[in-house]
Design a protein around this motif. Sequence first.
Motif, PDB file in Angstrom:
ATOM      1  N   ASP A  75       0.851  -1.191   0.000  1.00 50.91           N
ATOM      2  CA  ASP A  75       0.000   0.000   0.000  1.00 50.91           C
ATOM      3  C   ASP A  75       0.886   1.239   0.000  1.00 50.91           C
ATOM      4  OD1 ASP A  75      -1.765   2.102   0.528  1.00 50.91           O
ATOM      5  OD2 ASP A  75      -3.075   0.833   1.743  1.00 50.91           O
ATOM      6  N   GLN A 123      -6.970   1.596   6.097  1.00 42.15           N
ATOM      7  CA  GLN A 123      -7.696   1.131   4.914  1.00 42.15           C
ATOM      8  C   GLN A 123      -9.185   1.019   5.189  1.00 42.15           C
ATOM      9  OE1 GLN A 123      -5.276  -2.367   4.453  1.00 42.15           O
ATOM     10  NE2 GLN A 123      -4.121  -1.506   2.743  1.00 42.15           N
ATOM     11  N   ARG A 129     -11.177   4.146  -0.151  1.00 35.44           N
ATOM     12  CA  ARG A 129     -10.556   2.855  -0.456  1.00 35.44           C
ATOM     13  C   ARG A 129     -11.595   1.760  -0.689  1.00 35.44           C
ATOM     14  NH1 ARG A 129      -5.096   2.739   0.744  1.00 35.44           N
ATOM     15  NH2 ARG A 129      -5.140   0.865  -0.549  1.00 35.44           N
ATOM     16  N   MET A 143      -5.544  -3.390  -1.900  1.00 36.18           N
ATOM     17  CA  MET A 143      -4.465  -2.987  -1.006  1.00 36.18           C
ATOM     18  C   MET A 143      -3.327  -2.370  -1.822  1.00 36.18           C
ATOM     19  SD  MET A 143      -4.387  -6.146   1.675  1.00 36.18           S
ATOM     20  CE  MET A 143      -5.834  -6.561   2.659  1.00 36.18           C
ATOM     21  N   ASP A 144      -3.076  -2.925  -2.988  1.00 39.12           N
ATOM     22  CA  ASP A 144      -2.085  -2.388  -3.916  1.00 39.12           C
ATOM     23  C   ASP A 144      -2.841  -1.752  -5.071  1.00 39.12           C
ATOM     24  OD1 ASP A 144      -0.124  -1.815  -5.762  1.00 39.12           O
ATOM     25  OD2 ASP A 144       0.875  -3.753  -5.617  1.00 39.12           O
TER      26      ASP A 144
END
Length: 323
Positions: A75, A123, A129, A143-144
């Motif tokens: 992240d 997150q 997000r 997450m990425d």
Amino acid sequence: MGKKKRQQDADAASNAAEMGGNSYHIPVMLKETIEALNIHPDGVYVDCTFGGGGHSRAILSQLGPKGKLIAFDQDADAAANLPADSRILFVPENFRYMHRFLRLHGALPVDGVLADLGVSSHQFDEASRGFSFRFDAELDMRMDQRQPKTGATIINEYNAAALQNMFSMYGEVTNARTLAAAIVQERSKRPLQTIQDLLTVLEPLAKGNPNRYYAQVFQAIRIEVNEELAVLKEWLEQLPLVLKPGGRVAVITFHSLEDRLVKLFLRDGTFSREADPIYGHSSASPFELMSKKPIEASAEEVKMNDRSRSARLRVAALKEGAK
């Protein structure tokens, strides 16, 4: 902002500071994890899930001038939490590539490895997000954020069978088939792009406590988006390749799917325990368990940080001659 809200925020910040964290993420079972790693001042350690850096800072506090810490986090937001410390090397990648990058940086073997699995508080709490049904935002859940597949991709492109399998396996959703069919029917009218779009489908189907039902569904999508269980299995299989004999691994899990994989691999060295027809179950695990049962957060910690309630810490050491 009202006085009560300001006080709640101040209390939260104070609790985070006491537990070695910040508003980004409060590290769970910090004291227990650092003790479990049995840190040597000149050792080399790996924090596979850097996040807010709480565990990393606690490890650094135990290291001497020659000690080293390699921290992974896919992240991009996590990099802002890096301390100004020459002993830490940050790798902005998924920890499924742990062995590759440790070898690249000449850091093998290591004395200890830590993974705090799941989603960070940041997150969950950052509406954009898309991890939490408390907000309305795009169905992202990555997450990425360099990766192309989002929650919306899955909801709009997976067929009914794939959706049913995902909800059943990763969320243990009891009416997974009905839910999958409802999603396919609704998206035929319009794309389901936001959290509210999905909740519109979920609301009439919720079984029991609606929030629990939503959490199960969102967990399933999140695990699929980030390939969490596949990543965990790949990472566990790398541990004997990176640890020194006697080196410790500490893993914090937050749901039974993760915990079962960790438990099986550390105990048996495999993900499926097969019975020997003569001797029954036999273990070829390269690890020695530090305790048979997982360590759980104290009542005091749970009171301060409710997200620690479901946490389980498992610790093991690599046996001599095990590779």
